[in-house]
Write a protein that holds these residues in place. Sequence first.
Motif, PDB file in Angstrom:
ATOM      1  N   GLN A   1      16.069-117.770  17.914  1.00 31.04           N
ATOM      2  CA  GLN A   1      15.166-118.460  17.006  1.00 31.04           C
ATOM      3  C   GLN A   1      14.127-119.320  17.724  1.00 31.04           C
ATOM      4  N   VAL A   2      14.195-119.357  19.048  1.00 29.45           N
ATOM      5  CA  VAL A   2      13.215-120.079  19.839  1.00 29.45           C
ATOM      6  C   VAL A   2      12.260-119.083  20.457  1.00 29.45           C
ATOM      7  N   GLN A   3      10.997-119.419  20.408  1.00 27.38           N
ATOM      8  CA  GLN A   3       9.979-118.543  20.949  1.00 27.38           C
ATOM      9  C   GLN A   3       8.971-119.352  21.756  1.00 27.38           C
ATOM     10  N   LEU A   4       8.592-118.833  22.909  1.00 25.43           N
ATOM     11  CA  LEU A   4       7.542-119.414  23.728  1.00 25.43           C
ATOM     12  C   LEU A   4       6.383-118.430  23.771  1.00 25.43           C
ATOM     13  N   VAL A   5       5.201-118.912  23.453  1.00 22.81           N
ATOM     14  CA  VAL A   5       4.026-118.057  23.414  1.00 22.81           C
ATOM     15  C   VAL A   5       2.948-118.643  24.307  1.00 22.81           C
ATOM     16  N   GLU A   6       2.569-117.882  25.337  1.00 23.94           N
ATOM     17  CA  GLU A   6       1.512-118.298  26.241  1.00 23.94           C
ATOM     18  C   GLU A   6       0.159-117.840  25.716  1.00 23.94           C
ATOM     19  N   SER A   7      -0.864-118.581  26.081  1.00 24.59           N
ATOM     20  CA  SER A   7      -2.225-118.206  25.748  1.00 24.59           C
ATOM     21  C   SER A   7      -3.165-118.806  26.782  1.00 24.59           C
ATOM     22  N   GLY A   8      -4.387-118.302  26.810  1.00 23.67           N
ATOM     23  CA  GLY A   8      -5.401-118.855  27.682  1.00 23.67           C
ATOM     24  C   GLY A   8      -5.683-118.053  28.934  1.00 23.67           C
ATOM     25  N   GLY A   9      -4.929-117.001  29.154  1.00 20.65           N
ATOM     26  CA  GLY A   9      -5.187-116.162  30.307  1.00 20.65           C
ATOM     27  C   GLY A   9      -6.485-115.404  30.150  1.00 20.65           C
TER      28      GLY A   9
ATOM     29  N   SER B   1       8.316-122.819  19.682  1.00 22.11           N
ATOM     30  CA  SER B   1       8.539-122.930  18.252  1.00 22.11           C
ATOM     31  C   SER B   1       9.937-122.443  17.910  1.00 22.11           C
ATOM     32  N   GLY B   2      10.362-122.759  16.707  1.00 20.90           N
ATOM     33  CA  GLY B   2      11.677-122.366  16.257  1.00 20.90           C
ATOM     34  C   GLY B   2      12.610-123.553  16.162  1.00 20.90           C
ATOM     35  N   SER B   3      13.891-123.288  16.326  1.00 20.39           N
ATOM     36  CA  SER B   3      14.902-124.326  16.234  1.00 20.39           C
ATOM     37  C   SER B   3      14.990-125.067  17.562  1.00 20.39           C
ATOM     38  N   ILE B   4      14.334-126.211  17.627  1.00 22.80           N
ATOM     39  CA  ILE B   4      14.300-127.012  18.845  1.00 22.80           C
ATOM     40  C   ILE B   4      14.903-128.375  18.557  1.00 22.80           C
ATOM     41  N   PHE B   5      16.085-128.601  19.075  1.00 19.73           N
ATOM     42  CA  PHE B   5      16.722-129.898  18.953  1.00 19.73           C
ATOM     43  C   PHE B   5      16.242-130.837  20.052  1.00 19.73           C
TER      44      PHE B   5
ATOM     45  N   PRO C   1      -8.530-115.466  44.333  1.00 15.45           N
ATOM     46  CA  PRO C   1      -8.000-114.135  44.026  1.00 15.45           C
ATOM     47  C   PRO C   1      -6.481-114.047  44.146  1.00 15.45           C
ATOM     48  N   GLU C   2      -5.899-114.788  45.074  1.00 15.41           N
ATOM     49  CA  GLU C   2      -4.454-114.767  45.238  1.00 15.41           C
ATOM     50  C   GLU C   2      -3.703-115.434  44.092  1.00 15.41           C
ATOM     51  N   ASP C   3      -4.421-116.086  43.187  1.00 18.31           N
ATOM     52  CA  ASP C   3      -3.800-116.624  41.985  1.00 18.31           C
ATOM     53  C   ASP C   3      -3.595-115.560  40.919  1.00 18.31           C
ATOM     54  N   THR C   4      -4.138-114.388  41.132  1.00 15.25           N
ATOM     55  CA  THR C   4      -4.002-113.304  40.169  1.00 15.25           C
ATOM     56  C   THR C   4      -2.537-112.946  39.978  1.00 15.25           C
ATOM     57  N   ALA C   5      -2.091-112.987  38.747  1.00 17.71           N
ATOM     58  CA  ALA C   5      -0.691-112.727  38.427  1.00 17.71           C
ATOM     59  C   ALA C   5      -0.502-112.808  36.923  1.00 17.71           C
ATOM     60  N   VAL C   6       0.672-112.393  36.492  1.00 17.16           N
ATOM     61  CA  VAL C   6       1.100-112.693  35.140  1.00 17.16           C
ATOM     62  C   VAL C   6       1.785-114.051  35.174  1.00 17.16           C
ATOM     63  N   TYR C   7       1.334-114.946  34.340  1.00 12.17           N
ATOM     64  CA  TYR C   7       1.880-116.291  34.294  1.00 12.17           C
ATOM     65  C   TYR C   7       2.841-116.415  33.121  1.00 12.17           C
ATOM     66  N   TYR C   8       4.032-116.925  33.406  1.00  7.14           N
ATOM     67  CA  TYR C   8       5.086-117.054  32.418  1.00  7.14           C
ATOM     68  C   TYR C   8       5.428-118.514  32.177  1.00  7.14           C
ATOM     69  N   CYS C   9       5.636-118.833  30.946  1.00  5.90           N
ATOM     70  CA  CYS C   9       6.090-120.155  30.560  1.00  5.90           C
ATOM     71  C   CYS C   9       7.612-120.180  30.528  1.00  5.90           C
ATOM     72  N   ASN C  10       8.185-121.269  30.982  1.00  4.70           N
ATOM     73  CA  ASN C  10       9.626-121.456  30.978  1.00  4.70           C
ATOM     74  C   ASN C  10       9.954-122.822  30.392  1.00  4.70           C
ATOM     75  N   ALA C  11      11.044-122.881  29.650  1.00  4.62           N
ATOM     76  CA  ALA C  11      11.444-124.153  29.066  1.00  4.62           C
ATOM     77  C   ALA C  11      12.948-124.233  28.921  1.00  4.62           C
ATOM     78  N   ASP C  12      13.485-125.421  29.146  1.00  8.59           N
ATOM     79  CA  ASP C  12      14.886-125.720  28.876  1.00  8.59           C
ATOM     80  C   ASP C  12      14.966-126.330  27.484  1.00  8.59           C
ATOM     81  N   ILE C  13      15.727-125.699  26.612  1.00  6.65           N
ATOM     82  CA  ILE C  13      15.742-126.090  25.210  1.00  6.65           C
ATOM     83  C   ILE C  13      17.164-126.146  24.681  1.00  6.65           C
ATOM     84  N   ARG C  14      17.448-127.207  23.957  1.00  3.80           N
ATOM     85  CA  ARG C  14      18.662-127.292  23.148  1.00  3.80           C
ATOM     86  C   ARG C  14      18.299-126.949  21.717  1.00  3.80           C
ATOM     87  N   THR C  15      19.049-126.044  21.118  1.00  4.26           N
ATOM     88  CA  THR C  15      18.784-125.629  19.751  1.00  4.26           C
ATOM     89  C   THR C  15      19.639-126.360  18.727  1.00  4.26           C
TER      90      THR C  15
END
Length: 121
Positions: free
Chosen positions: A1-9, A25-29, A87-101
């Motif tokens: 029920q937790v979702q992380l959505v990246e944008s801005g690339g 977003s979702g159930s975030i305690f 140019p060496e910054d070229t990559a897929v960027y991923y968001c990570n989060a520690d979440i309690r639901t």
Amino acid sequence: QVQLVESGGGWVQAGGSLRLSCAASGSIFSLGAMGWYRQAPGKQRESVARITSSSTTNYADSVKGRFTISRDNAKNTVYLQMNSLKPEDTAVYYCNADIRTSRWQGFNDYWGLGTQVTVSS
């Protein structure tokens, strides 16, 4: 029920700037540390920047002085301002989060699906 959505690339020339956003977003305690990772073709995923719940930050040596991580706890969002892109910054960027639901559950590690950043020379 937790979702992380990246944008801005996107696609930018060397020396340019991009601002990445990641909204949880979702159930975030409770929302703990958040961070940005990246993975270039043929390379392992690496940590780029992290920020704790109290806004303590750390960065990979390769991006220090160029990238800035920040967060808006009210919006459950973390940002990565990327300046002086190379140019060496070229990559897929991923968001990570520690979440309690819930109050009865410990922190779990969540990942977004990634956003492509391409820096041309």
